[in-house]
Design an enzyme around this catalytic site. Structure first.
Site, PDB file in Angstrom:
ATOM      1  N   ILE A  63      33.754   4.824  -3.548  1.00  0.00           N
ATOM      2  CA  ILE A  63      32.557   5.670  -3.521  1.00  0.00           C
ATOM      3  C   ILE A  63      31.309   4.888  -3.139  1.00  0.00           C
ATOM      4  O   ILE A  63      30.233   5.470  -3.011  1.00  0.00           O
ATOM      5  CB  ILE A  63      32.333   6.382  -4.880  1.00  0.00           C
ATOM      6  CG1 ILE A  63      32.198   5.368  -6.017  1.00  0.00           C
ATOM      7  CG2 ILE A  63      33.458   7.365  -5.161  1.00  0.00           C
ATOM      8  CD1 ILE A  63      31.827   5.993  -7.360  1.00  0.00           C
ATOM      9  N   GLY A  66      28.688  -2.470  -0.840  1.00  0.00           N
ATOM     10  CA  GLY A  66      27.437  -3.194  -0.665  1.00  0.00           C
ATOM     11  C   GLY A  66      27.719  -4.677  -0.591  1.00  0.00           C
ATOM     12  O   GLY A  66      28.871  -5.114  -0.584  1.00  0.00           O
ATOM     13  N   TYR A  68      27.338  -6.770  -2.820  1.00  0.00           N
ATOM     14  CA  TYR A  68      27.917  -7.228  -4.078  1.00  0.00           C
ATOM     15  C   TYR A  68      29.429  -7.037  -4.110  1.00  0.00           C
ATOM     16  O   TYR A  68      30.136  -7.715  -4.848  1.00  0.00           O
ATOM     17  CB  TYR A  68      27.307  -6.444  -5.243  1.00  0.00           C
ATOM     18  CG  TYR A  68      27.455  -4.954  -5.052  1.00  0.00           C
ATOM     19  CD1 TYR A  68      28.631  -4.303  -5.359  1.00  0.00           C
ATOM     20  CD2 TYR A  68      26.415  -4.203  -4.500  1.00  0.00           C
ATOM     21  CE1 TYR A  68      28.788  -2.950  -5.136  1.00  0.00           C
ATOM     22  CE2 TYR A  68      26.558  -2.861  -4.279  1.00  0.00           C
ATOM     23  CZ  TYR A  68      27.744  -2.223  -4.599  1.00  0.00           C
ATOM     24  OH  TYR A  68      27.893  -0.888  -4.357  1.00  0.00           O
ATOM     25  N   GLY A  69      29.963  -6.059  -3.354  1.00  0.00           N
ATOM     26  CA  GLY A  69      31.375  -5.736  -3.429  1.00  0.00           C
ATOM     27  C   GLY A  69      31.618  -4.258  -3.247  1.00  0.00           C
ATOM     28  O   GLY A  69      31.091  -3.642  -2.323  1.00  0.00           O
ATOM     29  N   LEU A  70      32.394  -3.660  -4.138  1.00  0.00           N
ATOM     30  CA  LEU A  70      32.920  -2.318  -3.941  1.00  0.00           C
ATOM     31  C   LEU A  70      32.813  -1.533  -5.241  1.00  0.00           C
ATOM     32  O   LEU A  70      32.899  -2.090  -6.333  1.00  0.00           O
ATOM     33  CB  LEU A  70      34.397  -2.447  -3.544  1.00  0.00           C
ATOM     34  CG  LEU A  70      35.080  -1.318  -2.776  1.00  0.00           C
ATOM     35  CD1 LEU A  70      34.437  -1.136  -1.408  1.00  0.00           C
ATOM     36  CD2 LEU A  70      36.565  -1.661  -2.613  1.00  0.00           C
ATOM     37  N   ASP A 183      11.955  -2.199 -10.555  1.00  0.00           N
ATOM     38  CA  ASP A 183      12.525  -1.777  -9.271  1.00  0.00           C
ATOM     39  C   ASP A 183      12.938  -0.310  -9.319  1.00  0.00           C
ATOM     40  O   ASP A 183      14.024   0.061  -8.876  1.00  0.00           O
ATOM     41  CB  ASP A 183      13.724  -2.660  -8.908  1.00  0.00           C
ATOM     42  CG  ASP A 183      14.145  -2.497  -7.435  1.00  0.00           C
ATOM     43  OD1 ASP A 183      13.285  -2.117  -6.609  1.00  0.00           O
ATOM     44  OD2 ASP A 183      15.327  -2.741  -7.131  1.00  0.00           O
TER      45      ASP A 183
END
Length: 452
Positions: A63, A66, A68-70, A183
């Site tokens: 879903i 990025g 960073y990974g999955l 953020d």
């Protein structure tokens, strides 16, 4: 009642599919055909069944992807819930990234609130020494506010009010813990089809301690420019206050009202132009709060601008909503309300109830002692491992008491999930099955909420 407002009212559309590895296949991968190996691992399997994750999660689909990974959705076979499993890979490659991951998982363990995304579990790595990836299990949210704004042009005044209420209620809890998110933006506010919002991504958050000297400045990147408070424009060295998050929430609320970003600046100068086009030229006292010299000089020399009409800029909004929005978007941070003050604004009459707007005990400085000293990669690895053990209470007890065998390799599900994640990624790349980050949505309902 709030619960009535949160009833199921449609669903976001999702794709299906996903590679699965059977547990028997996984055992063969670990042990091979050697029966002796299987016998050797009986005790470890029993241990793992009690503390681990081997059969607990059934991976469904990708879903999100990025740097960073999955992220995959999965079924939790123990609870029947759907969850999101985020694989974060090579976390110790850069110590700054590892510190950000530590900060986020620690804060999400300490900040438990209905309007903040929850970490349900973190999978146990095979050993403390060798792990480099972690698998974090979150509650599954169906979308984010960026996608909701993008996909729905029929939001009602009741939606606007309920969205802002939840964001401010979360901020009250976060700020009373002495935490600044730093953020906040629509993509960092997760959403479900029942209009429930949850703040996520605390990787840039900071904890403020009362005994810290006032000269301390936090120096890393903060807030996407479009949602960055004007006192931070052009500056990366600032002493922050909770007012920076209040500004961001004001920008997000304005975006909900008009369906597009309020201040989409192309650079710092353009950002300040857009802000002053709406708010007018700030006073010299307000300009003095801007930390960047060039930005301060630009504002001082700017031609005089009158404030724009909020009712023309936001024609769909309730007048009380605009009255509160003006306060949230005050140029001078001292003129912005705290989250607690905003929640008692007349705009929330009939909705706000102090008993469901909890505060949080300030976070102990011992939890973030690592932020106050120079740490090594091994320091961070030890701290992340301890955070993982918070989700494995018996192992944590053994680890802290020193009764755990130092060379014991835990039978971990991470190998199983590494294989499944790899299969999903490969299948998706070949066939286009990987769901894009921007997912499809059913429209949220047009009907008003029942507030009573």
């Amino acid at each position: 009642m709030e619960r009535e407002r949160e009833r199921k009212i449609g669903s976001w559309e999702t794709s299906s599919g996903g590679a699965k590895m059977q547990n028997s296949d996984w055992r063969k991968k670990v042990c091979g055909p050697d029966k002796h190996c299987e016998m050797e691992n009986v005790r470890e399997m029993d241990f793992f069944a009690e503390y681990g994750d081997a059969n607990r999660y059934e991976i469904l689909e990708v879903i999100g992807k990025g740097s960073y990974g999955l992220v995959c959705s999965a079924n939790d076979t123990q609870t029947g819930e759907k969850v999101a499993i985020k694989k974060i890979h090579n976390i110790f490659e850069h110590i700054s990234d590892a510190a950000r991951i530590l900060r986020e998982i620690k804060l999400l363990r300490l900040l438990r609130h209905p309007d903040i995304v929850e970490i349900k579990h973190i999978m146990l790595p095979p050993s403390k020494k060798d792990f480099k990836d972690i698998y974090v299990v979150f509650e599954l949210m169906e979308s984010d506010l960026h996608q909701v704004i993008k996909a729905n042009d029929d939001l009602t005044r009741e939606h606007y009010q309920f969205f802002l209420y939840q964001m401010l209620r979360a901020l009250k809890y976060i700020h009373t813990a002495n935490v600044y998110h730093r953020d906040l933006k629509p993509k960092n506010i997760l959403a479900n089809a029942n209009c429930k919002l949850k703040i996520c991504d605390f990787g840039l958050a900071r904890v403020s301690f009362n005994d810290a000297p006032t000269t301390i400045f936090w120096t890393d990147y903060v807030a996407t420019r479009w949602y960055r408070a004007p006192e931070l424009c052009g500056s990366f060295y600032s002493k922050y206050t909770p007012a920076i998050d209040i500004w961001s929430i004001g920008c997000i609320f304005a975006e909900v009202l008009i369906g597009k970003p309020l201040f989409p600046g192309k650079n710092v100068v353009h950002q300040l132009d857009l802000i002053t086009d709406l708010l007018g030229t700030p006073s010299l006292d307000a300009i003095s709060k801007v930390r960047n010299d060039k930005a301060r000089k630009y504002l001082t020399c700017m031609r005089k601008k009158q404030p724009a009409s909020f009712s023309q800029k936001f024609p769909k909004a309730d007048p009380l909503a605009l009255q509160l929005l003006r306060r949230l978007l005050a140029f001078d941070p001292k003129d912005r309300p705290s989250a607690e003050e905003a929640l008692i604004d007349p705009y929330f009459n009939g909705l706000a109830k102090v008993e469901r707007e909890p505060s949080c005990q300030p976070i102990s400085k011992m939890e973030f002692e690592f932020e106050r000293r120079r740490v090594t990669k091994e320091d961070i690895k030890e701290l992340i491992f301890q955070e993982i053990l918070e989700y494995h209470p018996q192992l944590l007890k053994e680890y802290t008491s020193g009764t755990q065998r130092p060379n014991f390799l835990h039978l971990s599900a991470t190998e199983q999930f590494r294989e499944q994640f790899s299969q999903l990624e490969e299948n998706g790349n070949r066939s286009g099955l990987v769901a894009p980050v921007q997912r499809k949505h059913a429209s949220v309902p047009r009907q008003a909420f029942n507030y009573h």
